[in-house]
Design an enzyme around this catalytic site. Structure first.
Site, PDB file in Angstrom:
ATOM      1  N   GLU A  34      -3.618 -47.477  -1.539  1.00 56.31           N
ATOM      2  CA  GLU A  34      -3.460 -46.574  -2.677  1.00 56.31           C
ATOM      3  C   GLU A  34      -4.136 -45.232  -2.388  1.00 56.31           C
ATOM      4  O   GLU A  34      -5.229 -45.198  -1.804  1.00 56.31           O
ATOM      5  CB  GLU A  34      -4.140 -47.228  -3.893  1.00 56.31           C
ATOM      6  CG  GLU A  34      -4.030 -46.467  -5.191  1.00 56.31           C
ATOM      7  CD  GLU A  34      -4.828 -47.170  -6.308  1.00 56.31           C
ATOM      8  OE1 GLU A  34      -5.956 -47.635  -6.047  1.00 56.31           O
ATOM      9  OE2 GLU A  34      -4.308 -47.249  -7.433  1.00 56.31           O
ATOM     10  N   HIS A  36      -6.411 -42.104  -2.739  1.00 57.98           N
ATOM     11  CA  HIS A  36      -7.717 -41.879  -3.369  1.00 57.98           C
ATOM     12  C   HIS A  36      -8.113 -40.412  -3.197  1.00 57.98           C
ATOM     13  O   HIS A  36      -9.238 -40.103  -2.762  1.00 57.98           O
ATOM     14  CB  HIS A  36      -8.780 -42.787  -2.743  1.00 57.98           C
ATOM     15  CG  HIS A  36      -8.774 -44.186  -3.295  1.00 57.98           C
ATOM     16  ND1 HIS A  36      -7.812 -45.109  -2.971  1.00 57.98           N
ATOM     17  CD2 HIS A  36      -9.605 -44.808  -4.169  1.00 57.98           C
ATOM     18  CE1 HIS A  36      -8.055 -46.244  -3.614  1.00 57.98           C
ATOM     19  NE2 HIS A  36      -9.138 -46.099  -4.349  1.00 57.98           N
ATOM     20  N   ASP A  45      -9.718 -49.337  -1.192  1.00 57.39           N
ATOM     21  CA  ASP A  45      -9.941 -50.536  -2.015  1.00 57.39           C
ATOM     22  C   ASP A  45     -10.067 -51.820  -1.201  1.00 57.39           C
ATOM     23  O   ASP A  45     -10.956 -52.634  -1.443  1.00 57.39           O
ATOM     24  CB  ASP A  45      -8.826 -50.696  -3.063  1.00 57.39           C
ATOM     25  CG  ASP A  45      -8.969 -49.699  -4.199  1.00 57.39           C
ATOM     26  OD1 ASP A  45      -9.921 -48.887  -4.180  1.00 57.39           O
ATOM     27  OD2 ASP A  45      -8.121 -49.722  -5.117  1.00 57.39           O
ATOM     28  N   HIS A 120      -9.604 -53.749  -6.705  1.00 59.77           N
ATOM     29  CA  HIS A 120      -8.568 -52.851  -7.250  1.00 59.77           C
ATOM     30  C   HIS A 120      -8.292 -53.266  -8.694  1.00 59.77           C
ATOM     31  O   HIS A 120      -7.834 -54.379  -8.961  1.00 59.77           O
ATOM     32  CB  HIS A 120      -7.313 -52.968  -6.377  1.00 59.77           C
ATOM     33  CG  HIS A 120      -6.107 -52.230  -6.845  1.00 59.77           C
ATOM     34  ND1 HIS A 120      -6.053 -50.857  -6.896  1.00 59.77           N
ATOM     35  CD2 HIS A 120      -4.887 -52.679  -7.248  1.00 59.77           C
ATOM     36  CE1 HIS A 120      -4.831 -50.490  -7.318  1.00 59.77           C
ATOM     37  NE2 HIS A 120      -4.123 -51.573  -7.544  1.00 59.77           N
ATOM     38  N   GLU A 122      -6.122 -52.847 -10.987  1.00 55.23           N
ATOM     39  CA  GLU A 122      -4.840 -53.351 -11.504  1.00 55.23           C
ATOM     40  C   GLU A 122      -4.523 -54.784 -11.084  1.00 55.23           C
ATOM     41  O   GLU A 122      -3.576 -55.381 -11.579  1.00 55.23           O
ATOM     42  CB  GLU A 122      -3.694 -52.432 -11.065  1.00 55.23           C
ATOM     43  CG  GLU A 122      -3.640 -51.106 -11.801  1.00 55.23           C
ATOM     44  CD  GLU A 122      -4.447 -50.008 -11.107  1.00 55.23           C
ATOM     45  OE1 GLU A 122      -5.373 -50.328 -10.330  1.00 55.23           O
ATOM     46  OE2 GLU A 122      -4.165 -48.825 -11.343  1.00 55.23           O
ATOM     47  N   HIS A 178     -11.555 -43.336 -10.304  1.00 51.91           N
ATOM     48  CA  HIS A 178     -10.629 -43.479  -9.171  1.00 51.91           C
ATOM     49  C   HIS A 178     -10.795 -42.285  -8.242  1.00 51.91           C
ATOM     50  O   HIS A 178     -10.433 -41.171  -8.611  1.00 51.91           O
ATOM     51  CB  HIS A 178      -9.187 -43.591  -9.672  1.00 51.91           C
ATOM     52  CG  HIS A 178      -8.218 -43.750  -8.543  1.00 51.91           C
ATOM     53  ND1 HIS A 178      -8.078 -44.932  -7.857  1.00 51.91           N
ATOM     54  CD2 HIS A 178      -7.403 -42.861  -7.939  1.00 51.91           C
ATOM     55  CE1 HIS A 178      -7.203 -44.759  -6.892  1.00 51.91           C
ATOM     56  NE2 HIS A 178      -6.775 -43.518  -6.909  1.00 51.91           N
ATOM     57  N   GLU A 183     -16.588 -44.460  -5.829  1.00 52.06           N
ATOM     58  CA  GLU A 183     -15.895 -44.790  -4.581  1.00 52.06           C
ATOM     59  C   GLU A 183     -16.268 -43.827  -3.457  1.00 52.06           C
ATOM     60  O   GLU A 183     -16.398 -44.227  -2.301  1.00 52.06           O
ATOM     61  CB  GLU A 183     -14.383 -44.811  -4.802  1.00 52.06           C
ATOM     62  CG  GLU A 183     -13.949 -46.024  -5.594  1.00 52.06           C
ATOM     63  CD  GLU A 183     -12.450 -46.114  -5.782  1.00 52.06           C
ATOM     64  OE1 GLU A 183     -11.889 -47.179  -5.480  1.00 52.06           O
ATOM     65  OE2 GLU A 183     -11.823 -45.139  -6.246  1.00 52.06           O
TER      66      GLU A 183
HETATM   67 ZN   LIG Z   1     -10.102 -47.520  -5.494  1.00 46.81          ZN
END
Ligand SMILES: [Zn+2]
Length: 258
Positions: A34, A36, A45, A120, A122, A178, A183
């Site tokens: 994903e 970032h 992630d 992650h 989701e 995010h 992170e």
């Molecule tokens: Zn992430």
């Protein structure tokens, strides 16, 4: 013989010995591919979930199965959405099926303590479903002593660490974290070569409405793809967060399995 806790790095009979004789906990990291933002890699992630699993496995006596790298679809209000180039998601059924298959195989070969470490946001409910079905179906096939623990490694942050990580800025909430401070700081601590600090965006927080739209509205998401700014992040803050999360995972797994 390699002392590695990574399943991929040891022979089959050593893996078998560790689960049979050492009662090793088998960790299954799950992440995502994903975006970032401009400054963090697409693997953030799954890399962080695998890092947490490895550190916890070293501490509590475990083996880390290869991560489920691809994961649940990125959503606009939590991960910047599925429309960005590089954000490569699975259909939810595929994630459930893939995780279920891995858990069933681990159980079939003797693993009785499995820790699914999610990195992650989701993935949450789809991993619950995979864990539930795997335990239920293995039990029906006679495996009655299998237990699976599932957790988001960043499930909880202590007020002391929060205060240091967000000194002078307000915490946007985990859903907007995010590509933000959390992170960015963790990656600076664990994988500094993969972070380009000169590209950390400094955009305003998105003002999402309380609903989702399909097709998505790309203009809801800041240009970089980050949902909050990681500007204040440092490796020092990363160390605080990471060590706290390693403790959190190790303590949870020990409490249930040791
Ligand atoms: Zn992430």
């Amino acid at each position: 013989m390699s002392a590695s806790v990574m399943m991929s790095e040891i022979p089959w009979n050593e893996y078998q010995r560790r689960i049979a004789e050492e009662d090793a906990i088998v960790f299954v990291p799950v992440g995502a591919v994903e975006q970032h933002g401009y400054h963090l890699p697409l693997g953030t992630d799954w890399m962080m979930a695998t890092y947490m699993a490895r550190r916890a496995a070293e501490r509590v006596g475990g083996v880390v199965a290869p991560p489920v790298m691809y994961a649940a679809r990125s959503q606009v209000r939590t991960g910047g959405g599925p429309h960005r180039c590089g954000t490569t998601s699975l259909n939810a059924e595929t994630l459930i099926a893939m995780t279920y298959d891995v858990l069933c195989e681990l159980g079939r070969h003797g693993a009785r303590k499995i820790a699914v470490i999610d990195g992650h946001f989701e993935n949450r409910f789809f991993l619950d479903e995979a864990c539930y079905r795997a335990q239920r179906d293995l039990e029906a096939r006679g495996v009655r002593d299998l237990r699976i623990l599932k957790m988001l490694y960043a499930e909880r942050i202590s007020p002391e660490t929060m205060e240091k990580a967000y000194a002078g800025v307000s915490f946007p909430g985990l859903d907007l974290e995010h590509g933000g401070i959390l992170e960015t700081a963790m990656m600076l601590y664990c994988y500094p070569d993969l972070v380009d600090v000169s590209k950390i965006p400094d955009e305003a927080l998105p003002d999402f409405p309380p609903y989702d739209l399909f097709p998505v509205r790309p203009d809801w998401v800041p240009a970089s793809g980050c949902l909050s700014s990681g500007k204040p992040a440092t490796a020092e803050i990363g160390k605080l967060l990471v060590e706290e999360f390693v403790d959190l995972v190790s303590t949870a797994v020990s409490a249930e399995f040791r």
